[in-house]
Design a protein around this motif. Structure first.
Motif, PDB file in Angstrom:
ATOM      1  N   LEU A 127      -1.388  13.813   7.906  1.00  0.00           N
ATOM      2  CA  LEU A 127      -2.821  13.527   8.079  1.00  0.00           C
ATOM      3  C   LEU A 127      -3.022  12.386   9.079  1.00  0.00           C
ATOM      4  O   LEU A 127      -2.072  11.755   9.531  1.00  0.00           O
ATOM      5  CB  LEU A 127      -3.472  13.234   6.730  1.00  0.00           C
ATOM      6  CG  LEU A 127      -3.554  14.434   5.772  1.00  0.00           C
ATOM      7  CD1 LEU A 127      -4.335  14.070   4.517  1.00  0.00           C
ATOM      8  CD2 LEU A 127      -4.173  15.658   6.420  1.00  0.00           C
ATOM      9  N   SER A 128      -4.297  12.133   9.388  1.00  0.00           N
ATOM     10  CA  SER A 128      -4.625  11.334  10.577  1.00  0.00           C
ATOM     11  C   SER A 128      -4.038   9.930  10.623  1.00  0.00           C
ATOM     12  O   SER A 128      -3.499   9.518  11.656  1.00  0.00           O
ATOM     13  CB  SER A 128      -6.142  11.267  10.732  1.00  0.00           C
ATOM     14  OG  SER A 128      -6.737  10.840   9.523  1.00  0.00           O
TER      15      SER A 128
ATOM     16  N   GLY B  65      -4.752  10.189   4.951  1.00  0.00           N
ATOM     17  CA  GLY B  65      -5.909  10.643   5.712  1.00  0.00           C
ATOM     18  C   GLY B  65      -6.945   9.540   5.869  1.00  0.00           C
ATOM     19  O   GLY B  65      -6.915   8.532   5.143  1.00  0.00           O
ATOM     20  N   THR B  66      -7.861   9.745   6.797  1.00  0.00           N
ATOM     21  CA  THR B  66      -8.953   8.786   7.012  1.00  0.00           C
ATOM     22  C   THR B  66     -10.031   8.950   5.950  1.00  0.00           C
ATOM     23  O   THR B  66     -10.716   8.003   5.583  1.00  0.00           O
ATOM     24  CB  THR B  66      -9.531   9.019   8.431  1.00  0.00           C
ATOM     25  OG1 THR B  66      -8.465   8.819   9.355  1.00  0.00           O
ATOM     26  CG2 THR B  66     -10.673   8.074   8.751  1.00  0.00           C
ATOM     27  N   THR B  67     -10.180  10.173   5.449  1.00  0.00           N
ATOM     28  CA  THR B  67     -11.234  10.455   4.468  1.00  0.00           C
ATOM     29  C   THR B  67     -10.757  10.285   3.018  1.00  0.00           C
ATOM     30  O   THR B  67     -11.526  10.543   2.090  1.00  0.00           O
ATOM     31  CB  THR B  67     -11.755  11.895   4.659  1.00  0.00           C
ATOM     32  OG1 THR B  67     -10.651  12.799   4.518  1.00  0.00           O
ATOM     33  CG2 THR B  67     -12.408  12.084   6.017  1.00  0.00           C
TER      34      THR B  67
ATOM     35  N   TRP C 297     -15.016  10.278  14.997  1.00  0.00           N
ATOM     36  CA  TRP C 297     -15.301  11.612  14.443  1.00  0.00           C
ATOM     37  C   TRP C 297     -16.799  11.841  14.304  1.00  0.00           C
ATOM     38  O   TRP C 297     -17.574  10.879  14.215  1.00  0.00           O
ATOM     39  CB  TRP C 297     -14.628  11.749  13.064  1.00  0.00           C
ATOM     40  CG  TRP C 297     -13.141  11.895  13.132  1.00  0.00           C
ATOM     41  CD1 TRP C 297     -12.361  11.984  14.258  1.00  0.00           C
ATOM     42  CD2 TRP C 297     -12.235  11.980  12.019  1.00  0.00           C
ATOM     43  NE1 TRP C 297     -11.038  12.102  13.922  1.00  0.00           N
ATOM     44  CE2 TRP C 297     -10.937  12.105  12.550  1.00  0.00           C
ATOM     45  CE3 TRP C 297     -12.389  11.963  10.634  1.00  0.00           C
ATOM     46  CZ2 TRP C 297      -9.805  12.223  11.744  1.00  0.00           C
ATOM     47  CZ3 TRP C 297     -11.272  12.080   9.832  1.00  0.00           C
ATOM     48  CH2 TRP C 297      -9.990  12.204  10.377  1.00  0.00           C
TER      49      TRP C 297
ATOM     50  N   PHE D  84     -11.709  21.759   8.770  1.00  0.00           N
ATOM     51  CA  PHE D  84     -12.043  21.165   7.480  1.00  0.00           C
ATOM     52  C   PHE D  84     -12.638  19.771   7.660  1.00  0.00           C
ATOM     53  O   PHE D  84     -12.135  18.962   8.448  1.00  0.00           O
ATOM     54  CB  PHE D  84     -10.795  21.028   6.608  1.00  0.00           C
ATOM     55  CG  PHE D  84     -10.376  22.277   5.889  1.00  0.00           C
ATOM     56  CD1 PHE D  84     -11.304  23.053   5.187  1.00  0.00           C
ATOM     57  CD2 PHE D  84      -9.042  22.680   5.877  1.00  0.00           C
ATOM     58  CE1 PHE D  84     -10.909  24.198   4.509  1.00  0.00           C
ATOM     59  CE2 PHE D  84      -8.643  23.818   5.203  1.00  0.00           C
ATOM     60  CZ  PHE D  84      -9.578  24.583   4.521  1.00  0.00           C
ATOM     61  N   PRO D  85     -13.681  19.490   6.875  1.00  0.00           N
ATOM     62  CA  PRO D  85     -14.127  18.094   6.709  1.00  0.00           C
ATOM     63  C   PRO D  85     -13.107  17.348   5.826  1.00  0.00           C
ATOM     64  O   PRO D  85     -12.072  17.916   5.443  1.00  0.00           O
ATOM     65  CB  PRO D  85     -15.456  18.256   5.965  1.00  0.00           C
ATOM     66  CG  PRO D  85     -15.841  19.696   6.100  1.00  0.00           C
ATOM     67  CD  PRO D  85     -14.541  20.445   6.190  1.00  0.00           C
ATOM     68  N   GLY D  86     -13.397  16.114   5.441  1.00  0.00           N
ATOM     69  CA  GLY D  86     -12.582  15.421   4.443  1.00  0.00           C
ATOM     70  C   GLY D  86     -12.688  16.189   3.127  1.00  0.00           C
ATOM     71  O   GLY D  86     -13.788  16.528   2.708  1.00  0.00           O
TER      72      GLY D  86
ATOM     73  N   TYR E 106      -3.310  12.981  15.565  1.00  0.00           N
ATOM     74  CA  TYR E 106      -3.734  14.068  14.669  1.00  0.00           C
ATOM     75  C   TYR E 106      -4.709  14.992  15.399  1.00  0.00           C
ATOM     76  O   TYR E 106      -4.565  16.221  15.389  1.00  0.00           O
ATOM     77  CB  TYR E 106      -4.393  13.440  13.445  1.00  0.00           C
ATOM     78  CG  TYR E 106      -4.860  14.402  12.381  1.00  0.00           C
ATOM     79  CD1 TYR E 106      -3.948  15.119  11.608  1.00  0.00           C
ATOM     80  CD2 TYR E 106      -6.215  14.570  12.125  1.00  0.00           C
ATOM     81  CE1 TYR E 106      -4.382  15.968  10.608  1.00  0.00           C
ATOM     82  CE2 TYR E 106      -6.658  15.415  11.120  1.00  0.00           C
ATOM     83  CZ  TYR E 106      -5.738  16.120  10.363  1.00  0.00           C
ATOM     84  OH  TYR E 106      -6.175  16.959   9.368  1.00  0.00           O
TER      85      TYR E 106
ATOM     86  N   SER F 140      -9.701  20.577  11.934  1.00  0.00           N
ATOM     87  CA  SER F 140     -10.307  19.463  11.212  1.00  0.00           C
ATOM     88  C   SER F 140     -11.434  18.839  12.037  1.00  0.00           C
ATOM     89  O   SER F 140     -11.490  19.026  13.264  1.00  0.00           O
ATOM     90  CB  SER F 140      -9.195  18.432  10.962  1.00  0.00           C
ATOM     91  OG  SER F 140      -9.697  17.145  10.793  1.00  0.00           O
ATOM     92  N   ILE F 141     -12.262  18.054  11.360  1.00  0.00           N
ATOM     93  CA  ILE F 141     -13.217  17.199  12.083  1.00  0.00           C
ATOM     94  C   ILE F 141     -12.451  16.283  13.048  1.00  0.00           C
ATOM     95  O   ILE F 141     -13.008  15.783  14.004  1.00  0.00           O
ATOM     96  CB  ILE F 141     -14.086  16.345  11.131  1.00  0.00           C
ATOM     97  CG1 ILE F 141     -13.222  15.561  10.106  1.00  0.00           C
ATOM     98  CG2 ILE F 141     -15.096  17.207  10.410  1.00  0.00           C
ATOM     99  CD1 ILE F 141     -14.018  14.589   9.231  1.00  0.00           C
TER     100      ILE F 141
HETATM  101  C1  AKB Z   1      -7.830  13.177   7.383  1.00  0.00           C
HETATM  102  O1  AKB Z   1      -8.620  12.305   6.997  1.00  0.00           O
HETATM  103  O2  AKB Z   1      -6.885  12.969   8.137  1.00  0.00           O
HETATM  104  C2  AKB Z   1      -8.073  14.584   6.910  1.00  0.00           C
HETATM  105  C3  AKB Z   1      -8.961  15.340   7.844  1.00  0.00           C
HETATM  106  C4  AKB Z   1     -10.400  15.060   7.886  1.00  0.00           C
HETATM  107  O3  AKB Z   1      -8.509  16.182   8.567  1.00  0.00           O
HETATM  108  N1  AKB Z   1      -8.633  14.568   5.595  1.00  0.00           N
END
Ligand code: AKB
Length: 317
Positions: free
Chosen positions: A80-81, A183-185, A280, A170-172, A143, A118-119
């Protein structure tokens, strides 16, 4: 979709997607692919076959596809990010070399492939509000770079070789079963764990930072519906914007306070995650997904919050 291989089956999405397809697609065999150190446990292990499948090993993927006569591959292996920023070369290896291994096997053995975007595939020059389906994608994180390349490579294999690739951005994702990681979310999951445990939440994302978010049942529905969609109706393939809710930390905290009025949150922002979040979109426009394959989410922030709290109470208390 009959014989399915889920690569990354023990992760946040994979653990629930594998079980949902096993339960809901009659007559299906769903192989839970995992890497050593992330073995499936409990019902995920006992309810169907499980095999070691490393995306970096094309021969191994091909053997499992042959062994189970796989027709559909869900490729959920990814860093993830925030983790991808720490290990950019590893992220490239898993996300890009892994993807090309899968696409090559799919080309030879006629499998459909879902690899989520992803977003994160958007960047600071993308329109932030009502982000269109087709728009500028110049992400600034590793990412994001791999997600844009995933979309392009998946479309390339469709146009060049006829591989049936489809996916969503995908969103978070928010869920109570398996924690996300790196992940960031992730804060939008962790905040519920803190609330249910009666703890103060230290939020790594700044007030006013809006991001698209989605409850896991809607995300799983999207991952299955897109693969079952009528191909003649698909103008796009890789990848569709899908959206259900967008909020900043204050708004999710307020939704939690309807259940826990004393819930406390303070901010201690993480510069890596904040920089990613700032690049984002605030909210994507998902009208193409709605028109081309009938996407509609079922959960909003309040219904998700209620369900998260009910289920986390059972899990944690
Ligand atoms: C992330 O935060 O890296 C993931 C994503 C939004 O793709 N959850």
């Amino acid at each position: 979709m009959k014989n399915v291989l889920v690569i990354g089956s023990t992760g946040q999405i994979g653990s629930e997607l594998t079980m949902k397809i096993r339960r809901e697609v009659a007559g299906s065999t769903v192989v839970a692919g995992y890497i050593p150190g992330a073995e499936p446990k409990g019902e995920l292990l006992t309810s169907g076959p499980a095999e070691v499948v490393d995306v970096c090993n094309g021969k191994q993927i091909a053997e499992i596809v042959d062994k189970y006569q796989i027709d559909t591959i869900y490729n959920l292996a990814a860093l993830l990010s925030a983790t991808a920023e720490r290990f950019p070369l590893k992220a490239w290896d898993i996300q890009m070399n892994g993807l090309i291994n899968i696409l090559e096997v799919a080309r030879e053995k006629h499998c459909a492939v879902f690899t989520p975007s992803s977003i994160g595939s958007f960047g600071p020059s993308t329109p932030r509000d009502n982000t269109p389906q087709d728009t500028v994608q110049r992400p600034t994180s590793m990412y994001g770079v791999t997600k844009v390349a995933t979309e392009l490579l998946s479309d390339y294999y469709y146009h060049k070789f006829g591989v049936d690739t489809r996916s969503v951005r995908f969103p978070g994702l928010i869920s109570y079963t398996t924690l996300p990681g790196g992940g960031t979310t992730d804060y939008a999951v962790e905040i519920y764990y803190a609330a249910v445990k009666g703890e103060e939440f230290v939020c790594p994302i700044a007030k006013g930072t809006y991001m698209d978010m989605m409850y896991m049942p809607d995300a799983l529905k999207a991952a299955i519906d897109i693969m079952n969609a009528d191909p003649s109706k698909l103008v796009h393939r890789n990848s569709f914007n899908i959206a259900s809710m967008s909020f900043d930390p204050e708004i999710i905290a307020a939704a939690i306070r309807k259940h826990y009025p004393d819930f406390k949150m303070r901010y201690e922002f993480d510069p890596v995650r904040q920089a990613i979040a700032d690049s984002w979109p605030n909210r994507m426009d998902d009208s193409c997904a709605r028109e081309e394959w009938g996407w509609t989410p079922s959960y909003d922030l309040d219904s998700m919050t209620e369900d998260m709290i009910v289920n986390l109470k059972k899990k944690l208390l």
